[in-house]
Enzyme design. Structure first.
Site, PDB file in Angstrom:
ATOM      1  CG  ASN A  15      -8.315   6.933 -17.145  1.00  0.00           C
ATOM      2  OD1 ASN A  15      -9.101   7.347 -16.285  1.00  0.00           O
ATOM      3  ND2 ASN A  15      -8.714   6.371 -18.279  1.00  0.00           N
ATOM      4  CG  HIS A 101     -10.945   6.035 -22.219  1.00  0.00           C
ATOM      5  ND1 HIS A 101     -11.492   4.777 -22.197  1.00  0.00           N
ATOM      6  CD2 HIS A 101      -9.678   5.904 -21.756  1.00  0.00           C
ATOM      7  CE1 HIS A 101     -10.582   3.921 -21.735  1.00  0.00           C
ATOM      8  NE2 HIS A 101      -9.470   4.583 -21.454  1.00  0.00           N
ATOM      9  CD  GLU A 103     -12.432   1.952 -20.061  1.00  0.00           C
ATOM     10  OE1 GLU A 103     -12.494   2.872 -19.224  1.00  0.00           O
ATOM     11  OE2 GLU A 103     -11.508   1.108 -20.072  1.00  0.00           O
ATOM     12  CD  GLU A 171      -5.798   4.945 -23.665  1.00  0.00           C
ATOM     13  OE1 GLU A 171      -5.064   4.699 -22.702  1.00  0.00           O
ATOM     14  OE2 GLU A 171      -7.022   5.124 -23.546  1.00  0.00           O
ATOM     15  N   GLY A 177      -6.297  -2.925 -20.494  1.00  0.00           N
ATOM     16  CA  GLY A 177      -6.622  -3.838 -19.404  1.00  0.00           C
ATOM     17  C   GLY A 177      -6.418  -5.311 -19.721  1.00  0.00           C
ATOM     18  CB  SER A 214      -1.500  -3.541 -21.168  1.00  0.00           C
ATOM     19  OG  SER A 214      -2.799  -4.120 -21.084  1.00  0.00           O
TER      20      SER A 214
HETATM   21  P1  PGA Z   1      -4.808   0.109 -18.784  1.00  0.00           P
HETATM   22  O1  PGA Z   1      -5.822   1.254 -19.232  1.00  0.00           O
HETATM   23  O2  PGA Z   1      -3.479   0.750 -18.527  1.00  0.00           O
HETATM   24  O3  PGA Z   1      -5.415  -0.486 -17.555  1.00  0.00           O
HETATM   25  O4  PGA Z   1      -4.729  -0.870 -19.918  1.00  0.00           O
HETATM   26  C1  PGA Z   1      -5.399   2.322 -20.048  1.00  0.00           C
HETATM   27  C2  PGA Z   1      -6.535   3.247 -20.339  1.00  0.00           C
HETATM   28  O5  PGA Z   1      -7.676   2.783 -20.521  1.00  0.00           O
HETATM   29  O6  PGA Z   1      -6.343   4.474 -20.374  1.00  0.00           O
END
Ligand code: PGA
Length: 254
Positions: A15, A101, A103, A171, A177, A214
């Site tokens: 992603n 997601h 976000e 997730e 992150g 992560s």
């Molecule tokens: P990350 O993000 O691997 O940077 O933690 C994963 C995601 O948001 O799909």
């Protein structure tokens, strides 16, 4: 090797989020993926919507092109300024779309009603859906992971999608992150809950459940060993082709 692992070819999905900045950088990311070994592993890449046409046709053969979002208001064309529909994504060569997601849930208040619409339009356009679910740090600390996930997974009771076009990505918001991850055992427990819940809504126990948050080339081999972890959704590390390829290798060699 467990039965489930044999049945489910794992998925590794990158992603890219709102990255990178320029078309040249997109091309160099794609260049970094050349020579990928795709045997025994499905691979998908989700560029920004703007970069989709640049990526389609340039990725190594066999890599699925995924969108990061889709319009919830209309599945086709029309007066929806700023939106991109499932039909447009499919016509531009996307075959999957990420929905839910954290976000998008956080910054755009996407709830189950909106997500059900997105999934419905994706299904009509024959796009596969990567449905993301995950609990906040607060919910995790309060032991509420299971109830949060059950609430998020309620969206599946209202959707009509071919089961083979559904991937679910667990997730935890606090792992995205941050460099933090749950233990493999914790992920396995959650994945079992997700599979059991999906079954209640008519999906198969074999619905692939990916872990995201992560994921790195260091921890991927541990996730890859688990029969209950059917792949990974990778953010930051997918922007480093060498790391992304190593993550894929971890799943290919399991
Ligand atoms: P990350 O993000 O691997 O940077 O933690 C994963 C995601 O948001 O799909």
């Amino acid at each position: 090797m467990s039965q489930q692992k044999q049945k489910n070819t794992p998925w590794v999905v990158g992603n890219w989020k709102q990255n990178p900045k320029t078309p040249d950088e997109v091309c160099s990311l794609i260049g970094g993926l050349s020579g990928l070994e795709l045997k025994n592993c499905h691979v998908g890449v989700a560029p920004s919507t703007l970069h989709l046409p640049l990526v389609v046709g340039r990725l190594p053969a066999g890599i699925a092109v995924m969108a990061q979002d889709v319009c919830a208001t209309s599945g086709d064309v029309g007066a929806y300024t700023g939106d991109v529909s499932a039909a447009q994504l499919a016509a531009c060569g996307a075959s999957w779309v990420i929905v839910g997601h954290s976000e998008r849930r956080a910054y755009y208040n996407e709830d189950n009603a909106v997500l059900a619409q997105k999934i419905a339009y994706a299904a009509l356009a024959n796009l596969g859906v990567v449905l993301c679910v995950g609990e906040s740090r607060e919910a995790y600390d309060m032991g509420k992971t299971q109830s949060v996930l059950k609430q998020q997974l309620l969206v599946l009771q209202d959707v009509d999608i071919d089961p083979k076009n559904l991937l679910i990505a667990y997730e935890p918001v606090w792992a995205i992150g941050t460099g933090l991850t749950p233990t493999v055992a914790e992920v396995e427990t959650v994945h079992q809950l997700i599979k059991a819940t999906a079954t209640q809504y008519g999906f198969s126990e074999d619905t692939p459940v990916l872990y995201g948050g992560s994921v790195s080339d260091k921890n991927a081999p541990d996730f890859a060993k688990s029969p209950n972890i059917n792949g990974v959704l990778v953010g930051g590390a997918s922007l480093k082709p060498d790391s992304f390829k190593k993550i894929i290798d971890s799943f290919v060699s399991n």
